[in-house]
Design a protein around this motif. Sequence first.
Motif, PDB file in Angstrom:
ATOM      1  N   LEU A 154      18.387   3.460  -3.914  1.00 42.37           N
ATOM      2  CA  LEU A 154      17.242   3.298  -3.556  1.00 42.37           C
ATOM      3  C   LEU A 154      17.452   1.223  -3.171  1.00 42.37           C
ATOM      4  N   ASP A 155      18.077   0.608  -4.186  1.00 39.46           N
ATOM      5  CA  ASP A 155      17.936  -0.673  -3.827  1.00 39.46           C
ATOM      6  C   ASP A 155      18.168  -1.749  -3.011  1.00 39.46           C
ATOM      7  N   THR A 156      19.284  -0.802  -2.086  1.00 40.01           N
ATOM      8  CA  THR A 156      20.083  -1.295  -0.934  1.00 40.01           C
ATOM      9  C   THR A 156      18.600  -0.989   0.447  1.00 40.01           C
ATOM     10  N   ARG A 157      18.127   0.007   0.407  1.00 35.75           N
ATOM     11  CA  ARG A 157      17.318   0.921   1.488  1.00 35.75           C
ATOM     12  C   ARG A 157      15.898  -0.150   1.067  1.00 35.75           C
ATOM     13  N   LEU A 158      15.411  -0.798  -0.533  1.00 35.36           N
ATOM     14  CA  LEU A 158      15.072  -1.034  -0.114  1.00 35.36           C
ATOM     15  C   LEU A 158      14.652  -3.003  -0.088  1.00 35.36           C
ATOM     16  N   ARG A 159      15.870  -3.618  -0.243  1.00 33.07           N
ATOM     17  CA  ARG A 159      15.896  -4.979   0.252  1.00 33.07           C
ATOM     18  C   ARG A 159      15.987  -4.725   2.055  1.00 33.07           C
TER      19      ARG A 159
ATOM     20  N   ARG B 254      12.385  -6.609  -0.710  1.00 32.96           N
ATOM     21  CA  ARG B 254      13.070  -7.025  -2.382  1.00 32.96           C
ATOM     22  C   ARG B 254      13.484  -6.283  -2.783  1.00 32.96           C
ATOM     23  N   SER B 255      15.221  -6.517  -4.161  1.00 32.08           N
ATOM     24  CA  SER B 255      15.912  -5.824  -5.066  1.00 32.08           C
ATOM     25  C   SER B 255      14.834  -4.547  -5.707  1.00 32.08           C
ATOM     26  N   LEU B 256      15.341  -3.075  -5.924  1.00 30.22           N
ATOM     27  CA  LEU B 256      14.596  -2.926  -7.282  1.00 30.22           C
ATOM     28  C   LEU B 256      13.403  -3.080  -8.062  1.00 30.22           C
ATOM     29  N   ALA B 257      14.826  -3.960  -8.907  1.00 30.98           N
ATOM     30  CA  ALA B 257      13.879  -4.756  -9.992  1.00 30.98           C
ATOM     31  C   ALA B 257      13.119  -5.138  -9.841  1.00 30.98           C
ATOM     32  N   SER B 258      12.916  -6.288  -8.232  1.00 28.53           N
ATOM     33  CA  SER B 258      10.999  -7.061  -7.950  1.00 28.53           C
ATOM     34  C   SER B 258      10.144  -6.207  -7.435  1.00 28.53           C
TER      35      SER B 258
ATOM     36  N   ALA C 134       0.562  -1.037  -0.284  1.00 26.35           N
ATOM     37  CA  ALA C 134      -0.015   0.157   0.061  1.00 26.35           C
ATOM     38  C   ALA C 134       0.631   1.383   0.139  1.00 26.35           C
ATOM     39  N   PHE C 135       1.565   1.417   0.764  1.00 21.97           N
ATOM     40  CA  PHE C 135       3.361   2.516   1.062  1.00 21.97           C
ATOM     41  C   PHE C 135       3.469   2.611  -0.359  1.00 21.97           C
ATOM     42  N   LEU C 136       4.352   1.444  -1.441  1.00 21.18           N
ATOM     43  CA  LEU C 136       4.456   1.756  -2.652  1.00 21.18           C
ATOM     44  C   LEU C 136       3.968   1.985  -3.415  1.00 21.18           C
TER      45      LEU C 136
END
Length: 432
Positions: A80-85, A91-95, A18-20
């Motif tokens: 951004l990728d590190t933060r999401l993981r 999850r990774s940015l791509a996922s 919901a946040f994303l």
Amino acid sequence: MTGTEQTDERPPDAEALAFLTRPGLTRLWTAARTRLERNGLRPAGTIRLEHLDAQAREALSLLLARPITGLTATIRLPDLDTRLRASAVGRSLASTLEELGPPLTDRRAVRDAAAAERARLRSTVQTAVEATSLSAQPWTAQWLEEIRRGGTLARQDPDAATTVIAQAVHTLATLFPGTEARPTPASWGRGELATRATGSAHGLDDGTLLSRLVLRGIALARGVAFPVDAPARRALWRMVSVTPDEVSSTVLAYGLRPVGGTWREAALRERADHQMETHLTLRELRTLSLKMPPGTRVHVCENPRVVEAAADVGRTAPLICTSGSATTVVLTLLDTLASAGCTFAYHGDFDWPGIALANRIMHRYGAESWRMRAADYEYLATRTQVVGTPQIALTGPPAEAVWDAELAPTMDALGIALHEEAALDLLLEDLG
């Protein structure tokens, strides 16, 4: 997951998802998707978001765990990728992007694959040519270059492209055997040649990719322009002793009385004297001398019923029927008559396709309209209403009538389509 590595990443929980999907993050995901797809799906480089509103600044601050206070934000994709993981997203940015939208496309890989396929196809073509007599032909290099520049083969399914180029090379090598003895028969029917190359008698029909490739090769070999219409295509085929099908299509004619002295012209005059219609093939038209008496006026109709009715009541005026949209054989006959000095009057259906066909005939031959003006349409429409004829609605895109600016608006206002038979009694009067 298309284009991304398979991992044991857990799907985001409902709260994280919901946040994303908050509206304030929409621009971020769009920009990140574009950059990843260009980067081979690697989270590298930065993106810059400008003109951020309060909603976007708040969402970005929460996502990145740092305050975003200005109208512009620069975001490093590795961060951004590190933060999401590390966050609740897990999850990774791509996922994450694939979770939020359609699968990612590795555009770099797609480009590389397309380039590799073009190179493979060029190699296949070159190998096929070198295995035949075409390698000795002076025009072959230009033919290959035009195929490469055109890009048509590269847009085909790879297997289909490989097949069609092999067939084109085989066909041209058959027609231009170089120092080899010419295969028999010396003259080919196009269907016969197509069967030899493709297994189908229709493999070289007009409009197929194979026929276009072969005709381009023939044009280069003979030093002529690529044909732009059906008569020019037939003429080009005949240059290499290939005979297109000239007997299956016919044009319906009535009342033709050419002045030539062969049995062919005499047969036409005799049929006209006995009120008999004639179906002429392209093959016949190539051998007929259709010199007509000076000032001959030829009526042209769209529907065969007009010819049938004219014959039934013994009308004598020359009449040609297009049988709907005028085909090559119809235009060939009209071209021949025009060259002989004939003038034309045209009538067809009062519907939009009928008007479009009338425009073509009148433009090509300077034909006069034959009971095809706004007043004629209005009279016929009224007559059908008075006698209770079921009405046919006028449908499709309108077409302006080049011979009468009032016809299309009148038809549009009444909204009734009238087939040529609605005017049959009037047309027969004119053919007396």
